[in-house]
Design an enzyme around this catalytic site. Sequence first.
Site, PDB file in Angstrom:
ATOM      1  N   LYS A  83     -18.501  45.989  -8.663  1.00  0.00           N
ATOM      2  CA  LYS A  83     -17.118  46.181  -8.127  1.00  0.00           C
ATOM      3  C   LYS A  83     -16.674  44.429  -8.058  1.00  0.00           C
ATOM      4  CE  LYS A  83     -15.355  48.926  -4.273  1.00  0.00           C
ATOM      5  NZ  LYS A  83     -15.641  49.297  -3.186  1.00  0.00           N
TER       6      LYS A  83
HETATM    7  O1  G3P Z   1     -14.173  50.679  -0.333  1.00  0.00           O
HETATM    8  C1  G3P Z   1     -12.905  50.379  -0.262  1.00  0.00           C
HETATM    9  C2  G3P Z   1     -11.744  51.154   0.415  1.00  0.00           C
HETATM   10  O2  G3P Z   1     -12.066  52.526   0.452  1.00  0.00           O
HETATM   11  C3  G3P Z   1     -11.523  50.568   1.944  1.00  0.00           C
HETATM   12  O3  G3P Z   1     -11.091  51.319   2.640  1.00  0.00           O
HETATM   13  O4  G3P Z   1     -10.273  52.312   4.893  1.00  0.00           O
HETATM   14  O5  G3P Z   1     -11.175  49.768   4.708  1.00  0.00           O
HETATM   15  O6  G3P Z   1      -9.021  50.364   3.983  1.00  0.00           O
HETATM   16  P1  G3P Z   1     -10.354  50.752   4.085  1.00  0.00           P
END
Ligand code: G3P
Length: 217
Positions: A83
């Site tokens: 990533k």
């Molecule tokens: O892994 C990346 C993403 O899914 C992060 O989500 O909830 O931290 O905005 P969030």
Amino acid sequence: MKLFVDSGSVKDIEALASIGILDGVTTNPSLLAKEGGDYRQILKRICDIVKGPVSGEVVATDYAGMVREGRDIAAIDEHMVVKVPLTRDGVTACKTLSGEGIRVNVTLIFSAPQAWLAAKAGASYVSPFVGRLDDIGNSGMQVVREIVDLFDNADYSTEVLVASVRNPTHVIEAARLGAHVVTVPAPVIDSLFKHPLTDIGLEKFLKDWEKAQGAKV
Ligand code: G3P
């Protein structure tokens, strides 16, 4: 649509994998930092459990550092996907790593133009963050719609991986729009199972059954 779990917790991943509907895993530095320990060992363990694509993120922000870390992450296991963030250096690193046959997930995507750049650089996945867009009053799903249309029309093989998912509506909307993958935190996957009428219905079935058994004796 494939279901990934967005988690660094081996315990949660094991529990979900045992259901048999988990296709892969995404992690990020925040999620792995929460777990502590050796992140390479954790990622290897996750790969052994899931045997599907597992994203591990670089923390370098310069091109050379991202490529170095990306190669190191890819060497952990054949299931690893690297990533990288959608920056100039990230897109350049994506082009280099994908040219070496390493699958790349370009993350922190908030617009269709960003997704297009990642696809041109050979990304296997782009990760639009729907929840964080909704948080600032934009429509995360509108961005997903634009990216899905763009990739369909231009015939890119890059998959749209919907991330930053906060609720079951995000999951179903992603599927309706034709996203290839949704990555969902474990508590939101739990909530997909739940409906009060299911609990009430099951309780009634079991009560009726017990009553009938009692009446026989
Ligand atoms: O892994 C990346 C993403 O899914 C992060 O989500 O909830 O931290 O905005 P969030």
